[in-house]
Design a protein around this motif. Sequence first.
Motif, short mmCIF file in Angstrom:
data_model
loop_
_atom_site.label_atom_id
_atom_site.label_comp_id
_atom_site.label_asym_id
_atom_site.label_seq_id
_atom_site.Cartn_x
_atom_site.Cartn_y
_atom_site.Cartn_z
N ILE A 1 57.79 24.50 34.18
CA ILE A 1 59.22 24.58 34.48
C ILE A 1 59.87 25.68 33.65
O ILE A 1 60.66 26.47 34.16
CB ILE A 1 59.92 23.22 34.22
N LYS A 2 59.50 25.80 32.38
CA LYS A 2 60.07 26.84 31.53
C LYS A 2 59.70 28.22 32.05
O LYS A 2 60.52 29.13 32.05
CB LYS A 2 59.60 26.67 30.09
N VAL A 3 58.47 28.40 32.48
CA VAL A 3 58.03 29.69 33.01
C VAL A 3 58.78 30.00 34.30
O VAL A 3 59.17 31.14 34.54
CB VAL A 3 56.50 29.68 33.26
N MET A 4 59.02 29.01 35.12
CA MET A 4 59.71 29.22 36.39
C MET A 4 61.18 29.60 36.18
O MET A 4 61.81 30.15 37.08
CB MET A 4 59.61 27.98 37.27
N GLN A 5 61.72 29.33 35.01
CA GLN A 5 63.13 29.61 34.75
C GLN A 5 63.35 31.03 34.25
O GLN A 5 64.47 31.42 33.99
CB GLN A 5 63.68 28.60 33.74
N ILE A 6 62.29 31.81 34.12
CA ILE A 6 62.42 33.20 33.69
C ILE A 6 63.14 33.98 34.78
O ILE A 6 62.79 33.90 35.95
CB ILE A 6 61.04 33.82 33.40
N ALA A 7 64.13 34.73 34.39
CA ALA A 7 64.89 35.54 35.35
C ALA A 7 64.95 36.97 34.84
O ALA A 7 65.13 37.21 33.64
CB ALA A 7 66.28 34.97 35.53
N PHE A 8 64.79 37.91 35.75
CA PHE A 8 64.89 39.32 35.40
C PHE A 8 66.27 39.82 35.78
O PHE A 8 66.81 39.48 36.82
CB PHE A 8 63.85 40.15 36.18
N GLY A 9 66.80 40.69 34.93
CA GLY A 9 68.06 41.35 35.26
C GLY A 9 67.78 42.49 36.24
O GLY A 9 66.63 42.85 36.49
N LYS A 10 68.84 43.06 36.78
CA LYS A 10 68.70 44.13 37.77
C LYS A 10 67.95 45.33 37.19
O LYS A 10 67.05 45.88 37.81
CB LYS A 10 70.06 44.55 38.29
N SER A 11 68.29 45.72 35.97
CA SER A 11 67.62 46.87 35.35
C SER A 11 66.16 46.57 35.04
O SER A 11 65.29 47.43 35.16
CB SER A 11 68.35 47.29 34.08
N GLU A 12 65.87 45.32 34.65
CA GLU A 12 64.48 44.94 34.38
C GLU A 12 63.64 44.97 35.65
O GLU A 12 62.50 45.42 35.63
CB GLU A 12 64.43 43.54 33.76
N LEU A 13 64.22 44.51 36.75
CA LEU A 13 63.50 44.56 38.03
C LEU A 13 63.25 46.00 38.46
O LEU A 13 62.16 46.33 38.95
CB LEU A 13 64.27 43.81 39.12
N GLN A 14 64.23 46.87 38.27
CA GLN A 14 64.05 48.28 38.60
C GLN A 14 62.95 48.90 37.75
O GLN A 14 62.11 49.65 38.25
CB GLN A 14 65.36 49.05 38.43
N GLU A 15 62.93 48.57 36.47
CA GLU A 15 61.90 49.09 35.56
C GLU A 15 60.51 48.59 35.98
O GLU A 15 59.55 49.35 36.01
CB GLU A 15 62.21 48.65 34.13
N LEU A 16 60.42 47.32 36.31
CA LEU A 16 59.15 46.75 36.76
C LEU A 16 58.68 47.41 38.05
O LEU A 16 57.52 47.81 38.18
CB LEU A 16 59.28 45.24 36.96
N ASN A 17 59.58 47.55 39.02
CA ASN A 17 59.22 48.17 40.30
C ASN A 17 58.80 49.63 40.12
O ASN A 17 57.88 50.10 40.79
CB ASN A 17 60.37 48.05 41.30
N THR A 18 59.48 50.35 39.23
CA THR A 18 59.11 51.74 38.95
C THR A 18 57.70 51.80 38.36
O THR A 18 56.89 52.63 38.76
CB THR A 18 60.12 52.38 37.98
N ALA A 19 57.42 50.92 37.40
CA ALA A 19 56.09 50.89 36.78
C ALA A 19 55.01 50.53 37.81
O ALA A 19 53.93 51.12 37.83
CB ALA A 19 56.07 49.90 35.62
N LEU A 20 55.31 49.58 38.68
CA LEU A 20 54.34 49.18 39.71
C LEU A 20 54.10 50.30 40.71
O LEU A 20 52.98 50.49 41.18
CB LEU A 20 54.82 47.92 40.43
#
Length: 76
Positions: free
Chosen positions: A29-48
């Motif tokens: 449940i704790k792991v499922m509650q992790i949320a990414f901010g908009k900038s974090e998602l953009q950074e992740l998508n750029t890296a991927l």
Amino acid sequence: MEKEDARYQTLEQLHERRKQVVRLHNKVIKVMQIAFGKSELQELNTALAEISIQGERLPPAVQVFSDVEAPPKTWR
């Protein structure tokens, strides 16, 4: 956790198993509650996007038998 036949366990063993399951559930449940901010998602998508896929999905001998390609994944 290994599978065990509950019919042959004592009440103490069953209680301990239940506590293990509850602890594991709480971690999930704790792991499922992790949320990414908009900038974090953009950074992740750029890296991927920078990762280049090399090689085949399956060895040629196996690919001949599957002869099915998955449709490209479309991200929202």
